[in-house]
Design a protein around this motif. Structure first.
Motif, PDB file in Angstrom:
ATOM      1  N   ALA A 191       0.831  -1.200   0.000  1.00 12.98           N
ATOM      2  CA  ALA A 191       0.000   0.000   0.000  1.00 12.98           C
ATOM      3  C   ALA A 191       0.869   1.254   0.000  1.00 12.98           C
ATOM      4  N   ALA A 192       1.946   1.239   0.784  1.00 12.40           N
ATOM      5  CA  ALA A 192       2.850   2.390   0.833  1.00 12.40           C
ATOM      6  C   ALA A 192       3.546   2.589  -0.520  1.00 12.40           C
ATOM      7  N   VAL A 193       3.950   1.481  -1.145  1.00 11.24           N
ATOM      8  CA  VAL A 193       4.614   1.565  -2.449  1.00 11.24           C
ATOM      9  C   VAL A 193       3.661   2.106  -3.508  1.00 11.24           C
ATOM     10  N   THR A 194       2.399   1.734  -3.412  1.00 13.25           N
ATOM     11  CA  THR A 194       1.405   2.181  -4.399  1.00 13.25           C
ATOM     12  C   THR A 194       1.316   3.698  -4.442  1.00 13.25           C
ATOM     13  N   PHE A 195       1.405   4.331  -3.274  1.00 11.56           N
ATOM     14  CA  PHE A 195       1.327   5.794  -3.236  1.00 11.56           C
ATOM     15  C   PHE A 195       2.530   6.453  -3.906  1.00 11.56           C
ATOM     16  N   ALA A 196       3.618   5.685  -4.066  1.00 12.31           N
ATOM     17  CA  ALA A 196       4.813   6.240  -4.699  1.00 12.31           C
ATOM     18  C   ALA A 196       4.806   6.072  -6.217  1.00 12.31           C
ATOM     19  N   LEU A 197       3.864   5.307  -6.744  1.00 11.97           N
ATOM     20  CA  LEU A 197       3.795   5.095  -8.192  1.00 11.97           C
ATOM     21  C   LEU A 197       3.363   6.376  -8.893  1.00 11.97           C
ATOM     22  N   VAL A 245       2.813   1.107 -12.813  1.00  8.93           N
ATOM     23  CA  VAL A 245       1.556   0.436 -12.450  1.00  8.93           C
ATOM     24  C   VAL A 245       1.441  -0.896 -13.179  1.00  8.93           C
ATOM     25  N   ALA A 246       1.806  -0.898 -14.457  1.00 11.69           N
ATOM     26  CA  ALA A 246       1.752  -2.137 -15.234  1.00 11.69           C
ATOM     27  C   ALA A 246       2.671  -3.189 -14.630  1.00 11.69           C
ATOM     28  N   LEU A 247       3.863  -2.768 -14.194  1.00 16.71           N
ATOM     29  CA  LEU A 247       4.795  -3.693 -13.559  1.00 16.71           C
ATOM     30  C   LEU A 247       4.217  -4.239 -12.254  1.00 16.71           C
ATOM     31  N   LEU A 295      -6.687  -0.898  -8.175  1.00 15.73           N
ATOM     32  CA  LEU A 295      -6.986  -2.250  -8.623  1.00 15.73           C
ATOM     33  C   LEU A 295      -5.978  -3.252  -8.055  1.00 15.73           C
ATOM     34  N   GLY A 296      -4.703  -2.878  -8.101  1.00 15.29           N
ATOM     35  CA  GLY A 296      -3.667  -3.759  -7.565  1.00 15.29           C
ATOM     36  C   GLY A 296      -3.825  -4.010  -6.078  1.00 15.29           C
ATOM     37  N   LEU A 297      -4.151  -2.956  -5.327  1.00 17.33           N
ATOM     38  CA  LEU A 297      -4.324  -3.113  -3.876  1.00 17.33           C
ATOM     39  C   LEU A 297      -5.524  -3.992  -3.545  1.00 17.33           C
TER      40      LEU A 297
END
Length: 200
Positions: A30-36, A42-44, A98-100
């Motif tokens: 979740a923390a990494v998602t905010f850094a995208l 996102v695709a990766l 979506l990933g989360l």
């Protein structure tokens, strides 16, 4: 019953990971998602999620069931982001969400609810000194996990009834019965808890 977040028994590496480890990884993700900030990132990330589902041997149909109920919301969010911030930002925001959702669902699909509750209760025991009841929080977590699948099933029943009445395009005809059924379910659940000695 809905296949949403229902434990899928398998003998895989993901299933064998301790529940605590999975929850910590979910928080880190979740923390990494905010850094995208770029669509390729996102695709990766989504590729990694897909790989984890493959390692866990969770059927793709089950994986799709985890996000299908959010289809309307994600579509509306994507359209809003495209208008306000452009398509790249829409991909980042919607793709990250979506990933989360898929990762959170994977934790539930590969971990028994009792194991998740045990981790929550053990983690909160030091807070008992300040008035936190770990067992009560654990009960809330278990009820929350279970209630998600119940509400999704209620939504499907309401949708089917809506289509049968010919009101398929009316949001009001969907939302009002769903809210009423959800409140009735909450009342029945509260009565059952009180009957078993759990105060309100």
């Amino acid at each position: 019953m809905s296949a949403l977040a229902v434990y899928v028994p398998r003998d895989s590496l993901v299933h064998r990971l301790p529940a605590g480890t999975k929850l910590v990884c979910l928080v880190v993700a979740a923390a990494v998602t905010f850094a995208l900030s770029r669509p390729w990132q996102v695709a990766l990330a989504l590729g990694v999620v897909a790989l984890l589902y493959g390692v866990a041997r969770v059927p793709w149909r089950t994986a799709l069931d985890q996000v299908r109920p959010l289809g309307w919301f994600l579509g509306a969010l994507a359209a809003f982001q495209v208008v306000v911030a452009g398509w790249e930002r829409a991909v980042v925001v919607v793709g990250g969400m979506l990933g989360l959702v898929l990762l959170a669902a994977l934790v539930s699909l590969t971990t028994r609810t009792t194991a998740i509750v045990d981790v929550v209760v053990r983690s909160l025991r030091p807070l008992r000194r300040v008035g936190v009841d770990p067992e009560r929080v654990g009960l809330l977590v278990a009820l929350g996990i279970r209630s998600v699948a119940v509400i999704i099933e209620l939504a499907r029943e309401v949708r089917q009834a809506q289509l049968a009445r010919g009101a398929g395009s009316s949001p009001l005809a969907f939302i009002v019965p769903l809210v009423l059924r959800t409140l009735r379910h909450a009342d029945r659940l509260a009565d059952a808890l009180v009957a078993r000695g759990v105060d309100d």
